[in-house]
Design a protein around this motif. Structure first.
Motif, PDB file in Angstrom:
ATOM      1  N   UNK A  36     -24.604 -35.893  -2.729  1.00 18.89           N
ATOM      2  CA  UNK A  36     -25.909 -35.243  -2.635  1.00 18.89           C
ATOM      3  C   UNK A  36     -26.112 -34.647  -1.246  1.00 18.89           C
ATOM      4  N   UNK A  37     -25.747 -35.392  -0.204  1.00 21.01           N
ATOM      5  CA  UNK A  37     -25.905 -34.903   1.164  1.00 21.01           C
ATOM      6  C   UNK A  37     -25.036 -33.678   1.419  1.00 21.01           C
ATOM      7  N   UNK A  38     -23.802 -33.700   0.923  1.00 16.47           N
ATOM      8  CA  UNK A  38     -22.914 -32.549   1.085  1.00 16.47           C
ATOM      9  C   UNK A  38     -23.491 -31.327   0.383  1.00 16.47           C
ATOM     10  N   UNK A  39     -23.950 -31.513  -0.840  1.00 14.69           N
ATOM     11  CA  UNK A  39     -24.504 -30.393  -1.606  1.00 14.69           C
ATOM     12  C   UNK A  39     -25.718 -29.788  -0.902  1.00 14.69           C
ATOM     13  N   UNK A  40     -26.567 -30.631  -0.320  1.00 17.02           N
ATOM     14  CA  UNK A  40     -27.743 -30.125   0.404  1.00 17.02           C
ATOM     15  C   UNK A  40     -27.313 -29.299   1.611  1.00 17.02           C
ATOM     16  N   UNK A  41     -26.313 -29.765   2.333  1.00 19.52           N
ATOM     17  CA  UNK A  41     -25.837 -29.019   3.491  1.00 19.52           C
ATOM     18  C   UNK A  41     -25.252 -27.670   3.084  1.00 19.52           C
ATOM     19  N   UNK A  42     -24.426 -27.663   2.048  1.00 17.75           N
ATOM     20  CA  UNK A  42     -23.830 -26.401   1.596  1.00 17.75           C
ATOM     21  C   UNK A  42     -24.916 -25.431   1.136  1.00 17.75           C
ATOM     22  N   UNK A  43     -25.895 -25.960   0.411  1.00 19.68           N
ATOM     23  CA  UNK A  43     -27.003 -25.118  -0.049  1.00 19.68           C
ATOM     24  C   UNK A  43     -27.807 -24.586   1.136  1.00 19.68           C
TER      25      UNK A  43
ATOM     26  N   UNK B 289     -33.692 -31.818  -5.343  1.00 14.66           N
ATOM     27  CA  UNK B 289     -33.554 -32.042  -3.907  1.00 14.66           C
ATOM     28  C   UNK B 289     -32.614 -31.020  -3.278  1.00 14.66           C
ATOM     29  N   UNK B 290     -31.514 -30.723  -3.953  1.00 19.42           N
ATOM     30  CA  UNK B 290     -30.579 -29.730  -3.435  1.00 19.42           C
ATOM     31  C   UNK B 290     -31.205 -28.341  -3.493  1.00 19.42           C
ATOM     32  N   UNK B 291     -31.893 -28.055  -4.567  1.00 23.02           N
ATOM     33  CA  UNK B 291     -32.527 -26.737  -4.704  1.00 23.02           C
ATOM     34  C   UNK B 291     -33.562 -26.521  -3.596  1.00 23.02           C
ATOM     35  N   UNK B 292     -34.249 -27.584  -3.206  1.00 27.51           N
ATOM     36  CA  UNK B 292     -35.258 -27.468  -2.148  1.00 27.51           C
ATOM     37  C   UNK B 292     -34.635 -27.143  -0.796  1.00 27.51           C
ATOM     38  N   UNK B 293     -33.340 -27.418  -0.645  1.00 25.01           N
ATOM     39  CA  UNK B 293     -32.653 -27.165   0.619  1.00 25.01           C
ATOM     40  C   UNK B 293     -32.040 -25.771   0.699  1.00 25.01           C
ATOM     41  N   UNK B 294     -32.114 -24.984  -0.373  1.00 26.00           N
ATOM     42  CA  UNK B 294     -31.459 -23.672  -0.398  1.00 26.00           C
ATOM     43  C   UNK B 294     -31.875 -22.811   0.788  1.00 26.00           C
ATOM     44  N   UNK B 295     -30.868 -22.300   1.485  1.00 23.96           N
ATOM     45  CA  UNK B 295     -31.156 -21.406   2.607  1.00 23.96           C
ATOM     46  C   UNK B 295     -31.280 -19.965   2.185  1.00 23.96           C
ATOM     47  N   UNK B 296     -30.625 -19.604   1.078  1.00 22.55           N
ATOM     48  CA  UNK B 296     -30.646 -18.240   0.564  1.00 22.55           C
ATOM     49  C   UNK B 296     -31.384 -18.256  -0.770  1.00 22.55           C
TER      50      UNK B 296
END
Length: 281
Positions: free
Chosen positions: A37-44, A75-82
């Motif tokens: 989960x942490x990796x996916x958030x960072x990549x996103x 949670x990952x979607x909330x971290x999206x930078x793009x």
């Protein structure tokens, strides 16, 4: 791409979205407290579109239990930078020999037909023992999930990359190992240690194989990471063995893995990298 001895000043300034337009598959991204989960958030957060693989029955059978996949996805979607990037999730039992290739195909299709980054984070917990207690069933179970499925994922990924123009940018494979090669080893988890050691050993061979496709291959040992499996005196005893006085957090290895996925790390391949905060064994 032509390289110069000294990059121009503007090329030294870090892009806040270095993975913009890239796509990634992260396996074992099923728990909010987990490394996946942490990796996916960072990549996103770095701009990538991400496919999250989960296998809820495995976590549900563990003492820590399972989280809802939609919570992890949110949670990952909330971290999206793009804002143009996507986050998609899906299940898969990677003990099935047909599952890795199917997962890579599904992820690539969901993310627009291309897969740039593969982070093989999943592993089998439990079903293990000491040299005296380990048996064939334990060895086979860990082989199927911890090693065979990773190699089959890399194989399917490599076949996708082979269809791209030679040395297409952004090809990255990151595998996960553990502390089996360090002092003391893992004598209570022989089957797990054996398969994680196999991934460490094959890193260089895979990096050589995939170099012609412009893909880097590295393996990360995150050391002891607090993902909720230890408590009380055991938790305190491990924390005391870090110079910082704390366990590793899921985002600690995630930062390294996300960096390995960027163009800044294109000259790093075939390495087994420890990211464990000076843990004293």
């Amino acid at each position: 791409m032509t390289r110069t001895p000294h990059p121009a000043p503007e090329d030294l300034r870090r892009d806040p979205l270095p993975l913009r337009g890239r796509t990634a598959l992260v396996t074992g991204a099923s728990r909010l407290a987990g490394i996946g989960h942490a990796v996916a958030r960072r990549l996103a957060a770095y701009g990538a579109s991400v496919y999250l693989h989960h296998h809820v029955p495995h976590d549900a059978a563990m003492p820590w239990g399972a989280d809802r996949p939609d919570e992890v996805t949110a949670s990952v979607r909330a971290a999206l930078g793009d804002p143009r990037a996507r986050v998609v999730a899906g299940p898969g039992d990677l003990a099935d020999p047909a599952a890795p290739a199917a997962l890579v195909a599904t992820a690539a299709e969901a993310l627009g037909g291309r897969l740039d980054i593969l982070v093989a984070n999943h592993a089998l917990s439990g079903s293990d023992g000491t040299l005296d207690t380990v048996d064939a069933a334990m060895l086979d179970a860990h082989w199927a999930v911890d090693a065979r499925s990773v190699l089959l994922l890399v194989q399917a990924y490599a076949r996708l990359r082979a269809a791209l123009p030679p040395r297409a940018a952004g090809g990255r494979v990151v595998m996960m190992t553990s502390g089996q090669d360090h002092a003391g080893g893992m004598p209570d988890e022989i089957a797990y240690a054996l398969q994680k050691g196999a991934l460490a050993s094959v890193t260089r061979s895979l990096s050589t194989t995939l170099a012609e496709h412009g893909v880097t291959v590295n393996t990360v040992n995150p050391g002891p990471v607090d993902t909720g499996y230890a408590s009380g005196d055991d938790h305190a005893a491990v924390a005391a063995r870090f110079p910082a006085g704390r366990w590793g957090l899921p985002d600690d290895p995630a930062r390294l893995i996300a960096w390995l996925a960027t163009d800044e790390a294109e000259w790093v391949t075939g390495q087994v990298i420890d990211s464990e905060g000076g843990f004293r064994r």
